[in-house]
Scaffold this active site. Structure first.
Site, short mmCIF file in Angstrom:
data_model
loop_
_atom_site.label_atom_id
_atom_site.label_comp_id
_atom_site.label_asym_id
_atom_site.label_seq_id
_atom_site.Cartn_x
_atom_site.Cartn_y
_atom_site.Cartn_z
N SER A 1 -57.98 82.82 -28.74
CA SER A 1 -59.44 82.74 -28.82
C SER A 1 -59.77 81.88 -30.03
CB SER A 1 -60.01 84.15 -29.02
OG SER A 1 -61.34 84.10 -29.51
N TYR B 1 -59.91 92.67 -32.22
CA TYR B 1 -59.69 91.60 -31.24
C TYR B 1 -59.23 90.32 -31.93
CZ TYR B 1 -61.02 88.24 -27.53
OH TYR B 1 -61.04 87.24 -26.60
N1 LIG Z 1 -64.57 85.35 -22.00
C1 LIG Z 1 -64.47 84.82 -23.21
O1 LIG Z 1 -65.48 84.45 -23.85
C2 LIG Z 1 -63.13 84.62 -23.85
C3 LIG Z 1 -63.05 83.78 -24.99
C4 LIG Z 1 -61.81 83.59 -25.59
C5 LIG Z 1 -60.69 84.23 -25.06
N2 LIG Z 1 -60.81 85.04 -23.97
C6 LIG Z 1 -59.60 85.68 -23.46
O2 LIG Z 1 -59.36 85.27 -22.14
C7 LIG Z 1 -58.66 86.30 -21.43
C8 LIG Z 1 -59.40 86.62 -20.16
O3 LIG Z 1 -60.68 87.11 -20.51
P1 LIG Z 1 -61.88 87.26 -19.46
O4 LIG Z 1 -63.11 86.93 -20.20
O5 LIG Z 1 -61.57 86.56 -18.19
O6 LIG Z 1 -61.84 88.85 -19.29
P2 LIG Z 1 -62.06 89.76 -17.99
O7 LIG Z 1 -62.36 91.13 -18.52
O8 LIG Z 1 -63.03 89.13 -17.08
O9 LIG Z 1 -60.61 89.75 -17.31
C9 LIG Z 1 -59.50 90.33 -17.95
C10 LIG Z 1 -58.49 90.73 -16.90
O10 LIG Z 1 -57.39 91.39 -17.57
C11 LIG Z 1 -57.03 92.53 -16.84
N3 LIG Z 1 -56.38 93.53 -17.69
C12 LIG Z 1 -56.95 94.30 -18.66
N4 LIG Z 1 -56.04 95.16 -19.15
C13 LIG Z 1 -54.88 94.92 -18.50
C14 LIG Z 1 -53.59 95.50 -18.56
N5 LIG Z 1 -53.30 96.51 -19.39
N6 LIG Z 1 -52.61 95.01 -17.75
C15 LIG Z 1 -52.89 94.00 -16.88
N7 LIG Z 1 -54.10 93.42 -16.76
C16 LIG Z 1 -55.08 93.88 -17.56
C17 LIG Z 1 -58.35 93.05 -16.28
O11 LIG Z 1 -58.16 93.94 -15.18
C18 LIG Z 1 -59.05 91.76 -15.89
O12 LIG Z 1 -58.74 91.35 -14.58
C19 LIG Z 1 -58.56 87.47 -22.40
O13 LIG Z 1 -57.31 87.47 -23.05
C20 LIG Z 1 -59.67 87.19 -23.39
O14 LIG Z 1 -59.43 87.80 -24.65
C21 LIG Z 1 -61.99 85.24 -23.35
#
Ligand SMILES: NC(=O)c1ccc[n+]([C@@H]2O[C@H](COP(=O)([O-])OP(=O)(O)OC[C@H]3O[C@@H](n4cnc5c(N)ncnc54)[C@H](O)[C@@H]3O)[C@@H](O)[C@H]2O)c1
Length: 257
Positions: free
Chosen positions: A149, A162
């Site tokens: 991130s 986080y």
């Molecule tokens: N959305 C943002 O703004 C953003 C920014 C920077 C980084 N990220 C990172 O990108 C990645 C995806 O984020 P997102 O926004 O798509 O989130 P999201 O919540 O939409 O999707 C996350 C997915 O991870 C799965 N998950 C959660 N716990 C789990 C576990 N124990 N085992 C297996 N799967 C699991 C969930 O079921 C879900 O399908 C994450 O690592 C997040 O930290 C997101």
């Protein structure tokens, strides 16, 4: 020019954790479009959404395998990789995308909340990579991308645990690249800015959040799942063959000032 640059993943089989929703789903579809067969690994509770991702992968003419995975349990990771090898005979890349967040002030976090976030975002990335890398080493190489991130390099209120885990998985790219490089396994990280997904719904519906954060992004817009896909696809592709142990920020310049 001596060689052709390729951004394709033809003939490869790759696992995306957390691929049922959000960024993970976009990655699964976009990496399939680049030619890869995809293992969609997510919690059993997400089986229906995972099947929707699988249908999208198949629409690109690629094979899709849905495997139940809880990244916090090593036995679950081992079962998912074993199922992958049974189905595809190999595992060429892993995207450690699964992640969670709980937003609150430092003084209010509980031990259980630390354990929950660190188990998924940190322990999960370590052991998914370890188990996948054993298979990759046995077959002669592979590539890993950790979803970090922009908060791996800058601080933001109410996201301390986080951010700490994301800094750790960015650093993990270096530690793993060092040890696994000789076995032809590359490990990199991607650091997106804010992207609208199920994880961030409460942020993107807040006018206050938008007014505070949009002006901080020199490019003038928030991120999209497609922006993240571009970076991940590049890092996994032959074009990035000499890029190892790096954090690629996809943040519109959020972290430059
Ligand atoms: N959305 C943002 O703004 C953003 C920014 C920077 C980084 N990220 C990172 O990108 C990645 C995806 O984020 P997102 O926004 O798509 O989130 P999201 O919540 O939409 O999707 C996350 C997915 O991870 C799965 N998950 C959660 N716990 C789990 C576990 N124990 N085992 C297996 N799967 C699991 C969930 O079921 C879900 O399908 C994450 O690592 C997040 O930290 C997101």
């Amino acid at each position: 020019m001596t060689e052709t640059v390729s951004y394709r993943l033809d003939g490869q089989a790759g696992m995306v954790t957390g691929a049922a929703n959000g960024i993970g789903r976009e990655l699964a579809l976009g990496l399939a479009e680049a030619g890869a067969d995809i293992i969609i690994a997510d919690l059993p509770t997400q089986a229906e959404a995972a099947e929707e991702t699988a249908a999208g992968v198949r629409a690109h003419g690629r094979r899709a395998l849905v495997v139940p995975l809880d990244v916090t349990e090593v036995t679950s990771i081992e079962a998912a990789v074993a199922a992958t090898v049974r189905e595809f005979g190999r595992l060429d890349f892993l995207v450690n995308n699964a992640g969670i967040n709980i937003r609150k002030p430092i003084l209010d976090y509980t031990e259980a909340e630390w354990d929950a976030i660190a188990s998924v975002n940190l322990k999960g990335v370590f052991f998914c990579t370890q188990v996948a890398a054993r298979q990759m080493a046995a077959q002669g190489g592979g590539s890993v991308v950790n979803m970090a991130s922009q908060l791996a390099v800058v601080a933001l209120h109410d996201r301390s645990i986080y951010a700490i885990t994301k800094a750790a998985v960015a650093h993990m790219a270096k530690t793993f690249a060092l040890e696994l490089g000789p076995q032809h396994i590359r490990v990199n990280a991607v650091g997106p800015t804010f992207v609208s997904t199920p994880m961030t719904t409460s942020m993107f519906t807040s006018q206050e959040f938008i007014e505070q954060n949009l002006p901080r992004i020199p490019s003038g817009r928030f991120g999209t799942t497609t922006d993240v896909l571009g970076a991940v696809r590049f890092l996994l592709s032959p074009a990035a063959d000499l890029i190892n142990g790096q954090l690629l920020l996809v943040d519109g310049g959020y972290t430059i000032w």
